[in-house]
Design a protein around this motif. Structure first.
Motif, PDB file in Angstrom:
ATOM      1  N   ALA A  92      -2.616  11.774   6.947  1.00 16.25           N
ATOM      2  CA  ALA A  92      -2.115  10.660   6.136  1.00 16.25           C
ATOM      3  C   ALA A  92      -3.287   9.892   5.538  1.00 16.25           C
ATOM      4  O   ALA A  92      -4.286   9.649   6.213  1.00 16.25           O
ATOM      5  N   VAL A  93      -3.157   9.562   4.273  1.00 15.53           N
ATOM      6  CA  VAL A  93      -4.203   8.823   3.570  1.00 15.53           C
ATOM      7  C   VAL A  93      -3.578   7.580   2.935  1.00 15.53           C
ATOM      8  O   VAL A  93      -2.590   7.676   2.213  1.00 15.53           O
ATOM      9  N   GLU A  94      -4.199   6.448   3.239  1.00 10.45           N
ATOM     10  CA  GLU A  94      -3.677   5.186   2.715  1.00 10.45           C
ATOM     11  C   GLU A  94      -4.394   4.834   1.415  1.00 10.45           C
ATOM     12  O   GLU A  94      -5.612   4.923   1.328  1.00 10.45           O
ATOM     13  N   VAL A  95      -3.608   4.456   0.392  1.00  9.12           N
ATOM     14  CA  VAL A  95      -4.177   4.101  -0.916  1.00  9.12           C
ATOM     15  C   VAL A  95      -3.510   2.818  -1.415  1.00  9.12           C
ATOM     16  O   VAL A  95      -2.451   2.448  -0.932  1.00  9.12           O
ATOM     17  N   PRO A  96      -4.129   2.139  -2.375  1.00 11.27           N
ATOM     18  CA  PRO A  96      -3.546   0.859  -2.845  1.00 11.27           C
ATOM     19  C   PRO A  96      -2.405   1.014  -3.839  1.00 11.27           C
ATOM     20  O   PRO A  96      -2.404   0.409  -4.901  1.00 11.27           O
ATOM     21  N   ASP A  97      -1.402   1.821  -3.495  1.00 10.30           N
ATOM     22  CA  ASP A  97      -0.154   1.815  -4.257  1.00 10.30           C
ATOM     23  C   ASP A  97       0.582   0.507  -3.954  1.00 10.30           C
ATOM     24  O   ASP A  97       0.207  -0.227  -3.049  1.00 10.30           O
ATOM     25  N   GLY A  98       1.637   0.267  -4.666  1.00  8.40           N
ATOM     26  CA  GLY A  98       2.462  -0.903  -4.370  1.00  8.40           C
ATOM     27  C   GLY A  98       3.808  -0.748  -5.061  1.00  8.40           C
ATOM     28  O   GLY A  98       3.994   0.150  -5.873  1.00  8.40           O
ATOM     29  N   THR A  99       4.728  -1.655  -4.727  1.00  7.22           N
ATOM     30  CA  THR A  99       6.008  -1.676  -5.420  1.00  7.22           C
ATOM     31  C   THR A  99       5.939  -2.748  -6.494  1.00  7.22           C
ATOM     32  O   THR A  99       5.441  -3.844  -6.238  1.00  7.22           O
ATOM     33  N   MET A 100       6.406  -2.427  -7.681  1.00  6.88           N
ATOM     34  CA  MET A 100       6.435  -3.454  -8.727  1.00  6.88           C
ATOM     35  C   MET A 100       7.874  -3.685  -9.163  1.00  6.88           C
ATOM     36  O   MET A 100       8.742  -2.844  -8.968  1.00  6.88           O
ATOM     37  N   ASP A 101       8.109  -4.845  -9.722  1.00  7.80           N
ATOM     38  CA  ASP A 101       9.418  -5.109 -10.284  1.00  7.80           C
ATOM     39  C   ASP A 101       9.404  -4.612 -11.726  1.00  7.80           C
ATOM     40  O   ASP A 101       8.765  -5.189 -12.597  1.00  7.80           O
ATOM     41  N   ALA A 102      10.107  -3.506 -11.938  1.00 10.56           N
ATOM     42  CA  ALA A 102      10.006  -2.783 -13.211  1.00 10.56           C
ATOM     43  C   ALA A 102      10.370  -3.640 -14.404  1.00 10.56           C
ATOM     44  O   ALA A 102       9.807  -3.485 -15.486  1.00 10.56           O
ATOM     45  N   MET A 103      11.320  -4.558 -14.252  1.00 14.34           N
ATOM     46  CA  MET A 103      11.693  -5.387 -15.393  1.00 14.34           C
ATOM     47  C   MET A 103      10.875  -6.668 -15.450  1.00 14.34           C
ATOM     48  O   MET A 103      10.456  -7.107 -16.515  1.00 14.34           O
ATOM     49  N   ARG A 104      10.632  -7.263 -14.293  1.00 16.41           N
ATOM     50  CA  ARG A 104      10.077  -8.617 -14.328  1.00 16.41           C
ATOM     51  C   ARG A 104       8.597  -8.662 -14.682  1.00 16.41           C
ATOM     52  O   ARG A 104       8.127  -9.678 -15.176  1.00 16.41           O
ATOM     53  N   LEU A 105       7.852  -7.581 -14.437  1.00 17.49           N
ATOM     54  CA  LEU A 105       6.456  -7.594 -14.880  1.00 17.49           C
ATOM     55  C   LEU A 105       6.363  -7.635 -16.409  1.00 17.49           C
ATOM     56  O   LEU A 105       5.677  -8.497 -16.958  1.00 17.49           O
ATOM     57  N   PRO A 106       7.073  -6.751 -17.126  1.00 19.85           N
ATOM     58  CA  PRO A 106       7.061  -6.884 -18.599  1.00 19.85           C
ATOM     59  C   PRO A 106       7.588  -8.237 -19.085  1.00 19.85           C
ATOM     60  O   PRO A 106       7.087  -8.775 -20.076  1.00 19.85           O
ATOM     61  N   LEU A 107       8.565  -8.793 -18.380  1.00 15.29           N
ATOM     62  CA  LEU A 107       9.066 -10.115 -18.787  1.00 15.29           C
ATOM     63  C   LEU A 107       7.946 -11.142 -18.742  1.00 15.29           C
ATOM     64  O   LEU A 107       7.892 -12.068 -19.553  1.00 15.29           O
ATOM     65  N   ARG A 108       7.033 -10.982 -17.794  1.00 13.61           N
ATOM     66  CA  ARG A 108       5.917 -11.935 -17.698  1.00 13.61           C
ATOM     67  C   ARG A 108       4.988 -11.788 -18.897  1.00 13.61           C
ATOM     68  O   ARG A 108       4.470 -12.784 -19.415  1.00 13.61           O
ATOM     69  N   PHE A 109       4.751 -10.546 -19.332  1.00 12.18           N
ATOM     70  CA  PHE A 109       3.959 -10.351 -20.556  1.00 12.18           C
ATOM     71  C   PHE A 109       4.663 -11.019 -21.739  1.00 12.18           C
ATOM     72  O   PHE A 109       4.043 -11.718 -22.536  1.00 12.18           O
ATOM     73  N   LEU A 110       5.974 -10.792 -21.832  1.00 13.63           N
ATOM     74  CA  LEU A 110       6.734 -11.353 -22.957  1.00 13.63           C
ATOM     75  C   LEU A 110       6.746 -12.879 -22.898  1.00 13.63           C
ATOM     76  O   LEU A 110       6.609 -13.551 -23.927  1.00 13.63           O
ATOM     77  N   ALA A 111       6.931 -13.414 -21.697  1.00  6.90           N
ATOM     78  CA  ALA A 111       6.978 -14.877 -21.550  1.00  6.90           C
ATOM     79  C   ALA A 111       5.662 -15.494 -21.987  1.00  6.90           C
ATOM     80  O   ALA A 111       5.629 -16.506 -22.699  1.00  6.90           O
ATOM     81  N   ASN A 152       0.829  -1.201   0.000  1.00  9.11           N
ATOM     82  CA  ASN A 152       0.000   0.000   0.000  1.00  9.11           C
ATOM     83  C   ASN A 152       0.868   1.257   0.000  1.00  9.11           C
ATOM     84  O   ASN A 152       2.084   1.182   0.152  1.00  9.11           O
ATOM     85  N   GLY A 153       0.202   2.360  -0.180  1.00  6.69           N
ATOM     86  CA  GLY A 153       0.913   3.633  -0.214  1.00  6.69           C
ATOM     87  C   GLY A 153       0.300   4.590   0.781  1.00  6.69           C
ATOM     88  O   GLY A 153      -0.859   4.436   1.182  1.00  6.69           O
ATOM     89  N   LEU A 154       1.102   5.548   1.175  1.00  3.05           N
ATOM     90  CA  LEU A 154       0.634   6.534   2.137  1.00  3.05           C
ATOM     91  C   LEU A 154       0.905   7.916   1.567  1.00  3.05           C
ATOM     92  O   LEU A 154       2.035   8.211   1.155  1.00  3.05           O
ATOM     93  N   PHE A 155      -0.134   8.729   1.495  1.00  2.00           N
ATOM     94  CA  PHE A 155       0.049  10.141   1.128  1.00  2.00           C
ATOM     95  C   PHE A 155       0.072  10.933   2.418  1.00  2.00           C
ATOM     96  O   PHE A 155      -0.869  10.839   3.202  1.00  2.00           O
ATOM     97  N   VAL A 156       1.152  11.659   2.638  1.00  3.39           N
ATOM     98  CA  VAL A 156       1.251  12.379   3.902  1.00  3.39           C
ATOM     99  C   VAL A 156       1.372  13.874   3.677  1.00  3.39           C
ATOM    100  O   VAL A 156       2.045  14.341   2.754  1.00  3.39           O
ATOM    101  N   ALA A 157       0.671  14.608   4.534  1.00  2.00           N
ATOM    102  CA  ALA A 157       0.778  16.068   4.531  1.00  2.00           C
ATOM    103  C   ALA A 157       1.758  16.465   5.621  1.00  2.00           C
ATOM    104  O   ALA A 157       1.657  16.000   6.754  1.00  2.00           O
ATOM    105  N   ILE A 158       2.739  17.278   5.232  1.00  2.00           N
ATOM    106  CA  ILE A 158       3.761  17.701   6.191  1.00  2.00           C
ATOM    107  C   ILE A 158       3.548  19.163   6.588  1.00  2.00           C
ATOM    108  O   ILE A 158       3.710  19.537   7.745  1.00  2.00           O
ATOM    109  N   THR A 159       3.179  19.974   5.611  1.00  2.00           N
ATOM    110  CA  THR A 159       3.075  21.418   5.859  1.00  2.00           C
ATOM    111  C   THR A 159       1.618  21.882   5.795  1.00  2.00           C
ATOM    112  O   THR A 159       0.726  21.122   5.386  1.00  2.00           O
TER     113      THR A 159
END
Lengths: 108, 390, 237, 133
Positions: free
Chosen positions: B135-154, B85-92
């Motif tokens: 702070a607001v929680e949203v469904p962001d995530g970390t992706m593997d920038a190379m390996r996701l396209p590799l899955r499409f190619l595979a 997940n992702g967090l949007f935070v207000a600091i100022t």
């Protein structure tokens, strides 16, 4: 023999050798100036426990040495058949070495 | 009779997804990529699976695309995302002033969110700036920038697609005003040969403008590089975003044992000539430290530049003002060039959606009735890309 | 700004064969990486081929030999090499396609059957509380599948059938955190002559690993598991 | 040429080579340990054969044995014997290190353990040399 067992035997024989070799070197070469004369050796080998220990040493060192050589040769990407020939050849060699060593004992 | 043959130019996220979509629809597909796959912008992006929240205020079309694709990708590519997940935070106070518009944008775009207290935010992210105001929680995530396209190619490969790497398009072959294929140079042997095609799809990302020019057509593309900085240490578990208008260095994506801070933004003419701006490294540190103060002391692993393929024509100053949405150009309608389609813009998160739109155009042009199936088909693992094939 | 000489291995079947070294002079800045140099050279010489993707040591594609050592080009700063001449060569013990590009197929032929899940539990920030719907924080595995370990391993150099450090490390990770994989199957896969017993603990793999996977240590872990049999139950510990 | 006629050549396969064991330039401590263990092991195998051959003098009676012993007293042979002790000591101590690593002991400290084995072996050799000269 499974590779795991081989590794264990190599480890075990190696550790055993540390003791046997220490003993072998100490009594044969260091203790009281070492065994110097032919007679010394004959007298030494006349004791049964010495025969047992020296025999054990011979068998262990031969196994450890030839298994080590086999380990190196198998790193050479041998075909299954070649690996089998290596194992067979080294086994025969080992038997010959041990037979020769045991025969040496009998000459004294 | 053989099914029609489509040549896809570009082995990045877009080209990979297009190849997958077309192969699933039963077409013969060849992907040509001048370097290693994902060696352009794709591999270099932030590694962020967007929820769309980043664009919920100023770029709602892109935001809606992101959240829709985000949910689809989680289903078809399990194992390619850290579900943090992702967090949007207000600091100022300024950030707080942005908050109402931000929440409204999330509602409008249908992005699920949960507002949490600053205390809870700090409990989840102990390294977060303690000055956090909201702070607001949203469904962001970390992706593997190379390996996701590799899955499409595979998966495309498993359906017969051919992926030709180190194969650079030198010429787009035409008969009159119709594209009939490409002439390529194989950089492994430096030999050239031609590949015939019923349709050529230009999925060149930031290079799409250069490729389109080979067919004598113009696409309104603005390569917009940004600098990203990876530091050692994982300073946050969730994706941290600054709750304000998109700006420099306002996202920190945790990735493996690293944290990736990005980005800056400017515009260039030639995506091959991206000078990594050394002074931007300090900027990233500075802005990153506003979110996570400890970042200031973190050791640098790497800094690099990547060119976003933004749609827009001349006049853009920084690229921030340009939309992250995508467009599929059928050059027959637009420029009178038959057999040539360009897919431009978009984001790694929306690559599948871009491919769906593109493949729809392709099958329509070919007069085929082949529906899209990429929303349901679960992708092969990335390791399958390297399987030996006849 | 300093000038550095780069000697780059060139090979193209039928075109540059036998291989040769091309020499280039390049100005570098403090932050310039080996990959930056290759990118710069390719602007003038599009025939130069190499693998690259993420540019920050996360994808593992840009493995190569720099002055004889296995490194990721993207996180190797030229200034840190402290030399006027930098020799760049392809990884060893892997089929060579062109210039610096090696064929990763054999690597994955050994690596894929292990079936290591690519998402693992995060050991970072253990005190932070994940949101309810997330349950536990996750992160990607450390192994970048770059092949540096295979290039550095002396045994791989003489015996291509050896499973090799990467696959064995992946197997060890499955034993440590099965995440749905069948541990006895994976252990049986590595308990072979060409599996974890072929290793001679040169530990060169761990020496070059760019992400501290410590394949050598993990091979020793596998040995202990097999010798003491503690993980036969298969459960997660 | 069109795509049907063009074929990219197969990648060049590296030939498996034993000389990879000797890639000196890039060795870390573990690599040196591996190489030394292997070389000392081979030396010891060679010595095993030599030792058994020399001892055949025993079978040829007291005179042959005394002649052999006299030959063995030469400084060169004694120097070689010191080398032998060093070889044995290193191989034995590093062997213990390898067994420990196989059982998962001291893997993280394998470099330090190598130096321990190395220094101990050197010490033992020095002691043996003192005893022999």
């Amino acid at each position: 023999m499974r590779p795991k067992t081989q590794w264990l035997w190599q480890a075990f024989s190696g550790l055993l050798l540390v003791f046997l070799l220490a003993l072998h070197l100490t009594v044969n070469h260091f203790a009281a100036g070492g065994l110097l004369t032919y007679e010394d050796i004959v007298a030494y080998l006349a004791q049964p426990w010495v025969r047992v220990l020296e025999t054990l040493f011979l068998l262990t060192v031969t196994y450890h040495a030839l298994a080590g050589v086999r380990g190196i040769l198998l790193d050479l990407n041998l075909t299954t058949a070649a690996a089998r020939r290596v194992t067979l050849g080294l086994t025969v060699l080992g038997v010959l070495i041990c037979a020769y060593g045991l025969w040496l004992f009998t000459t004294l | 009779m053989n099914p029609p043959h489509v040549v896809v130019i570009g082995g990045g996220a877009t080209g990979a997804a297009v190849a997958h979509d077309l192969a699933l629809r039963g077409l013969r597909v060849t992907v040509v990529e001048r370097g290693e796959v994902t060696s352009g912008t794709t591999g270099r992006h932030h590694g962020l699976l967007h929820s769309g929240a980043r664009y919920a205020v100023k770029d709602q079309e892109s935001a809606k695309e992101c959240i829709e694709e985000n949910m689809i990708l989680r289903r078809i590519a399990p194992g390619s995302f850290e579900l943090n997940n992702g967090l949007f935070v207000a600091i100022t106070d300024e950030d707080m002033a942005y908050r109402p518009a931000f929440l409204e944008g999330l509602e409008t775009c249908g992005i699920p969110y949960k507002e949490i207290t600053p205390q809870e935010a700090l409990a989840r992210e102990p390294n977060l700036n303690p000055a956090v105001k909201a702070a607001v929680e949203v469904p962001d995530g970390t992706m593997d920038a190379m390996r996701l396209p590799l899955r499409f190619l595979a998966t495309a490969q498993s359906h017969g697609a051919r992926i030709l790497t180190y194969t650079e398009v030198e010429e787009i072959l035409m008969q009159g005003r119709t594209v009939t294929g490409v002439r390529v140079r194989d950089h492994v042997t430096e030999q050239t040969y031609t590949i015939g095609a019923d349709i050529v799809v230009n999925a060149g990302g930031a290079w799409a403008g250069k490729i389109a020019a080979l067919a004598g057509v113009d696409v309104p593309l603005q390569p917009s590089p940004g600098v990203l900085v990876a530091v050692y240490g994982r300073w946050n578990n969730m994706v941290l975003n600054r709750m304000h208008r998109s700006g420099d260095g306002d996202i920190i994506v945790p990735q493996r044992t690293l944290s990736v801070i990005g980005t800056s933004s400017w515009v260039v003419e030639d995506p091959d000539r991206l000078e990594m701006k050394a002074e931007h490294i300090d900027l990233m540190y500075e802005y990153g430290a506003q979110l996570v103060p400890a970042i200031r002391e973190a050791k640098l692993r790497a800094a690099w530049a990547a060119a976003r393929p933004l749609i827009g024509s001349g006049g853009a100053q920084t690229g921030r003002e340009l939309s992250r949405t995508f467009k599929c150009f059928d050059h027959a309608e637009r420029d009178g060039v038959e057999g040539f389609v360009t897919i431009a813009g978009g984001k790694a998160t929306t690559a599948r959606g871009m491919a769906e739109v593109t493949a729809n155009v392709v099958v329509k042009k070919l007069g085929l009735d082949a529906p899209c199936r990429t929303r349901e088909v679960v992708l092969l693992p990335h390791t399958a890309y390297y399987r030996r094939r006849a | 700004m300093a000038e550095v000489t780069f000697k780059i291995y060139r090979y193209k079947p039928g075109a540059i064969d036998p291989p040769r070294y091309d020499t280039y002079r390049v100005s570098i800045e403090p932050h310039t990486t080996v990959l930056d140099v290759l990118e710069h050279l390719r602007l003038d010489d599009p025939t130069l081929t190499y693998r690259h993707s993420c540019h920050h040591g996360s994808c593992g594609t840009c493995g190569m030999l720099v002055n004889g050592k296995e490194v990721l080009a993207c996180v190797t700063r030229v200034a840190d090499l402290k030399t006027d001449t930098v020799v760049i060569e392809p990884l060893r013990h892997q089929p060579l396609i062109s210039d610096l590009v090696v064929d990763m197929t054999p690597f994955f032929e050994k690596y894929e059957p292990v079936g290591m899940p690519y998402i693992r539990e995060s050991e970072y920030l253990p005190h932070s509380q994940p949101p309810e719907e997330v349950g536990a924080y996750t992160r990607f595995e450390n192994c970048l599948e770059c092949g540096l370990c295979l290039s550095a391993c002396p045994v791989v150099g003489s015996d291509p059938d050896y499973l090799g450090p990467a696959a064995l490390a992946a197997a060890a990770r499955v034993v440590q955190e099965p995440r749905g994989q069948d541990v006895p199957t994976v252990l049986a896969m590595v308990d072979t002559e060409e599996g974890c017993w072929r290793c001679h603990a040169a530990m060169e793999c761990s020496e070059v690993c760019p992400n501290d996977v410590d394949p050598g240590g993990l091979i020793m872990f596998l040995r202990r598991e097999l010798l003491t049999g503690t993980s036969r139950s298969g459960g997660k510990r | 040429m069109n795509a049907e006629e063009y074929r990219r050549p197969a990648p060049r396969l590296p030939a498996p080579q034993a000389k990879e064991w000797l890639a000196f330039s890039k060795r870390g401590v573990g690599g040196w340990a591996f190489l030394l263990h292997r070389l000392t092991g081979l030396v010891l195998v060679f010595y095993l054969f030599l030792h058994l051959a020399v001892l055949s003098a025993l079978a040829r009676g007291p005179q042959a044995y005394q002649a052999m012993l006299a030959f063995m007293d030469s400084p060169l042979i004694v120097a070689l014997e010191v080398g032998l002790i060093a070889t044995i000591a290193f191989h034995a101590l590093n062997g213990i290190r390898l067994v420990l690593m196989g059982f998962g002991v001291g893997v993280r400290a394998h470099k330090a353990l190598f130096w321990v084995a190395f220094v101990l072996a050197a010490g033992l050799t020095a002691l043996a040399a003192l005893a022999m000269f």
